[in-house]
Write a protein that holds these residues in place. Sequence first.
Motif, PDB file in Angstrom:
ATOM      1  N   MET A  26       0.829  -1.204   0.000  1.00 25.90           N
ATOM      2  CA  MET A  26       0.000   0.000   0.000  1.00 25.90           C
ATOM      3  C   MET A  26       0.869   1.262   0.000  1.00 25.90           C
ATOM      4  N   ARG A  27       1.935   1.265   0.833  1.00 23.02           N
ATOM      5  CA  ARG A  27       2.796   2.444   0.912  1.00 23.02           C
ATOM      6  C   ARG A  27       3.542   2.662  -0.404  1.00 23.02           C
ATOM      7  N   ARG A  28       3.912   1.550  -1.052  1.00 23.05           N
ATOM      8  CA  ARG A  28       4.605   1.669  -2.345  1.00 23.05           C
ATOM      9  C   ARG A  28       3.671   2.229  -3.413  1.00 23.05           C
ATOM     10  N   LYS A  62      11.607   1.919   7.213  1.00 23.97           N
ATOM     11  CA  LYS A  62      12.560   0.828   7.416  1.00 23.97           C
ATOM     12  C   LYS A  62      12.542  -0.189   6.274  1.00 23.97           C
ATOM     13  N   ASP A  63      11.437  -0.240   5.556  1.00 22.67           N
ATOM     14  CA  ASP A  63      11.298  -1.177   4.442  1.00 22.67           C
ATOM     15  C   ASP A  63      11.982  -0.589   3.203  1.00 22.67           C
ATOM     16  N   SER A  64      13.047  -1.225   2.737  1.00 21.15           N
ATOM     17  CA  SER A  64      13.781  -0.696   1.579  1.00 21.15           C
ATOM     18  C   SER A  64      12.930  -0.680   0.321  1.00 21.15           C
ATOM     19  N   ARG A  65      11.918  -1.543   0.266  1.00 25.14           N
ATOM     20  CA  ARG A  65      11.034  -1.555  -0.910  1.00 25.14           C
ATOM     21  C   ARG A  65      10.228  -0.265  -0.983  1.00 25.14           C
ATOM     22  N   VAL A  66       9.856   0.256   0.183  1.00 24.72           N
ATOM     23  CA  VAL A  66       9.136   1.531   0.224  1.00 24.72           C
ATOM     24  C   VAL A  66      10.071   2.663  -0.197  1.00 24.72           C
ATOM     25  N   ARG A  67      11.304   2.627   0.312  1.00 25.26           N
ATOM     26  CA  ARG A  67      12.269   3.669  -0.065  1.00 25.26           C
ATOM     27  C   ARG A  67      12.529   3.630  -1.571  1.00 25.26           C
ATOM     28  N   ARG A  68      12.608   2.434  -2.134  1.00 25.30           N
ATOM     29  CA  ARG A  68      12.790   2.319  -3.581  1.00 25.30           C
ATOM     30  C   ARG A  68      11.636   2.988  -4.329  1.00 25.30           C
ATOM     31  N   ALA A  69      10.429   2.777  -3.846  1.00 23.38           N
ATOM     32  CA  ALA A  69       9.256   3.393  -4.474  1.00 23.38           C
ATOM     33  C   ALA A  69       9.309   4.911  -4.352  1.00 23.38           C
ATOM     34  N   VAL A  70       9.816   5.391  -3.213  1.00 28.70           N
ATOM     35  CA  VAL A  70       9.953   6.833  -3.004  1.00 28.70           C
ATOM     36  C   VAL A  70      10.981   7.416  -3.963  1.00 28.70           C
ATOM     37  N   TYR A  71      12.127   6.747  -4.096  1.00 30.92           N
ATOM     38  CA  TYR A  71      13.164   7.234  -5.016  1.00 30.92           C
ATOM     39  C   TYR A  71      12.631   7.276  -6.448  1.00 30.92           C
ATOM     40  N   GLU A  72      11.944   6.224  -6.825  1.00 31.07           N
ATOM     41  CA  GLU A  72      11.385   6.161  -8.176  1.00 31.07           C
ATOM     42  C   GLU A  72      10.412   7.305  -8.414  1.00 31.07           C
ATOM     43  N   ALA A  73       9.583   7.592  -7.408  1.00 37.28           N
ATOM     44  CA  ALA A  73       8.603   8.673  -7.531  1.00 37.28           C
ATOM     45  C   ALA A  73       9.292  10.033  -7.603  1.00 37.28           C
ATOM     46  N   MET A 101      21.113  -0.309   1.219  1.00 36.18           N
ATOM     47  CA  MET A 101      20.526  -1.396   0.445  1.00 36.18           C
ATOM     48  C   MET A 101      20.825  -1.160  -1.037  1.00 36.18           C
ATOM     49  N   TYR A 102      21.575  -2.082  -1.619  1.00 37.31           N
ATOM     50  CA  TYR A 102      22.094  -1.881  -2.965  1.00 37.31           C
ATOM     51  C   TYR A 102      21.003  -1.680  -4.016  1.00 37.31           C
ATOM     52  N   TYR A 103      19.943  -2.452  -3.919  1.00 41.28           N
ATOM     53  CA  TYR A 103      18.884  -2.336  -4.923  1.00 41.28           C
ATOM     54  C   TYR A 103      18.161  -0.992  -4.808  1.00 41.28           C
ATOM     55  N   ALA A 104      18.069  -0.495  -3.586  1.00 40.73           N
ATOM     56  CA  ALA A 104      17.464   0.828  -3.393  1.00 40.73           C
ATOM     57  C   ALA A 104      18.368   1.910  -3.972  1.00 40.73           C
TER      58      ALA A 104
END
Length: 256
Positions: free
Chosen positions: A1-3, A28-39, A62-65
């Motif tokens: 949801m956050r992503r 704390k969830d790197s997947r959320v941070r990735r979504a933020v960077y993408e946005a 986190m490398y993928y982030a």
Amino acid sequence: MRRAAAKALGEIRTEDAKATLMAGLKDKDSRVRRAVYEALGQFREDDEAFEILGKAWREEKMYYAAGTAALAMGNSRHPRAFDTIVKGLDRPAHGNIITRNGLSALAELRDAKAIDLVKKYTRAGEPEWIRQAACNALGKLGDYLEDKRDDIRDILVLLLRDTNYRTKIGAIQGLGTMGDPKAIPELQKIQDQEPIGTFRRLARRTVKQIQEKVAERAKKVEQQAELDKLKDENKDLKARVAKLEGQVEKVLKKRR
């Protein structure tokens, strides 16, 4: 949801949306941070968003982030993106994901000066995943930069003869991404003569991909030509109407 929320905020691209996204940088969830960077990459040439992405590219653990931050910088087309991405290209990471995403990000900037830099990462001695990523990045650049396609095709065609499996795969993929019909004869040689079935099948699919891309480009050119024709006709019609209005006004003045 956050992503999903981050993605939606990136599409809105308002100052309030950007402020809300920044709150997600501490998630704390790197997947959320990735979504933020993408946005944040959707905020084209925005200094504040770019500074955040640049910091993530340098410092995100986190490398993928971190790789996503690079891709976002490429999408942002910020004037400082090229130099910032280059400085972090060789940061060690699992699966070389940072370098791979950095090369792809450079391609997204659509800047011809990236060609020679990316080419260096295709050479023997570089990790094979990086060599494949560099081939794909060259293909993207060739797709975006029509006047550089001949130069890039020459680079990729030479790599079709490379003995490294992933490099050869990358060269075929890069030619497909570029969509240059002049590459078809070389791909057909692989399709007909290559002993390894994976290469033959990929070459066959890539020839079809190029043919479809050429047809798509031709269609766009035709549509643009029709649009230009309509614009000219509209301009001519406006001129004729203005002329008629002028004539009517003269007639009315005489009757007065």
